[in-house]
Design an enzyme around this catalytic site. Structure first.
Site, PDB file in Angstrom:
ATOM      1  N   ARG A   9       0.850  -1.181   0.000  1.00 15.63           N
ATOM      2  CA  ARG A   9       0.000   0.000   0.000  1.00 15.63           C
ATOM      3  C   ARG A   9       0.886   1.231   0.000  1.00 15.63           C
ATOM      4  NH1 ARG A   9      -0.385   2.588   4.987  1.00 15.63           N
ATOM      5  NH2 ARG A   9       0.416   1.422   6.790  1.00 15.63           N
ATOM      6  N   GLU A 189       5.147   8.497   0.447  1.00 13.54           N
ATOM      7  CA  GLU A 189       4.682   7.987  -0.841  1.00 13.54           C
ATOM      8  C   GLU A 189       5.852   7.499  -1.687  1.00 13.54           C
ATOM      9  OE1 GLU A 189       0.832  10.007  -2.469  1.00 13.54           O
ATOM     10  OE2 GLU A 189       2.172  11.621  -1.810  1.00 13.54           O
ATOM     11  N   HIS A 190       5.568   6.519  -2.538  1.00 10.77           N
ATOM     12  CA  HIS A 190       6.549   5.938  -3.462  1.00 10.77           C
ATOM     13  C   HIS A 190       7.735   5.308  -2.717  1.00 10.77           C
ATOM     14  CE1 HIS A 190       4.080   8.330  -6.082  1.00 10.77           C
ATOM     15  NE2 HIS A 190       4.614   9.475  -5.666  1.00 10.77           N
ATOM     16  N   ARG A 191       7.495   4.913  -1.470  1.00 14.11           N
ATOM     17  CA  ARG A 191       8.539   4.308  -0.634  1.00 14.11           C
ATOM     18  C   ARG A 191       9.674   5.285  -0.291  1.00 14.11           C
ATOM     19  NH1 ARG A 191       4.743   1.476  -0.442  1.00 14.11           N
ATOM     20  NH2 ARG A 191       4.692  -0.799  -0.324  1.00 14.11           N
ATOM     21  N   LEU A 192       9.410   6.575  -0.439  1.00 20.36           N
ATOM     22  CA  LEU A 192      10.404   7.589  -0.058  1.00 20.36           C
ATOM     23  C   LEU A 192      10.137   7.985   1.401  1.00 20.36           C
ATOM     24  CD1 LEU A 192      10.492   9.734  -3.323  1.00 20.36           C
ATOM     25  CD2 LEU A 192      11.997   7.855  -2.627  1.00 20.36           C
TER      26      LEU A 192
END
Length: 213
Positions: A9, A189-192
């Protein structure tokens, strides 16, 4: 083997910036814990305590944080438990607070030191009476034949202490975890993800570093 690779997610709860960071990590921890409580998270004070046995084998278990201040984090336990035996030979431990609904984690590395008898007794007497009795019943981490043996012992001790106060068991105590480092993780978000590590310096001040996600 089950394939879980498609379970993921996005983390959208918000970021963490250096400008948001106080010089003392315990101030940020206090804020995050208050927000976890305000969000009505289940067991917001639950933390995973990791210890290592004499053979180098790590163990983890969930316990409840009972107090914290600038000195560190406090929990209570049976002093004959597996975790206490590990701490006796290696007092280096790790704590982890998993506040998943807020996309947050806090990880602590530190050293455990036993609490004084006065501190232990003060907390023990504040517990509900049934919890005090349960401390006498369970020889934590030992093998038992069946649950009925545990329930029978509880009934026996409850009758024994029906009148008056429950005394503090000699085998019951607690630990203060003095942190050497505290990491705050905020999902992004975006695994950042945002990760900031507080490391204690020799002069007891805290150095702050941003870590790559």
């Amino acid at each position: 083997m089950s394939d879980l690779s498609d379970i993921r997610r996005e983390y959208t709860q918000g970021g963490l910036r250096r400008a948001d960071l106080p010089s003392n990590p315990m101030d940020l921890f206090e804020t995050w814990l208050a927000q976890a409580k305000d969000a009505n998270l289940s067991d917001p004070t639950a933390m995973c305590v990791a210890t290592v046995d004499k053979n180098g084998q790590p163990f983890q278990r969930i316990v409840l944080l009972k107090k914290f201040d600038d000195k560190g984090f406090v929990f209570f336990t049976n002093l004959e438990s597996r975790k206490a035996c590990h701490i006796e030979t290696n007092n280096k431990v790790s704590l982890h607070f998993p506040w998943h609904p807020l996309d947050r984690q806090v990880s602590v590395l530190g050293e455990a030191e036993p609490l004084s008898m006065i501190e232990v007794a003060k907390y023990f007497m504040s517990r509900p009476k049934d919890s005090q009795i349960a401390a006498w019943v369970s020889k934590q981490s030992s093998k038992i034949s069946a649950r009925q043996a545990l329930e029978g012992k509880f009934a026996e001790m409850k009758a024994k202490f029906a009148q008056g106060d429950v005394p503090l068991p000699k085998f019951w105590g607690g630990y203060l975890i003095r942190p050497q480092s505290i990491e705050f993780w905020q999902g992004g978000e975006h695994r950042l993800h945002d990760r900031f590590l507080y490391s204690k310096s020799p002069d007891s001040s805290w150095q702050i570093d941003r870590l790559a996600p």
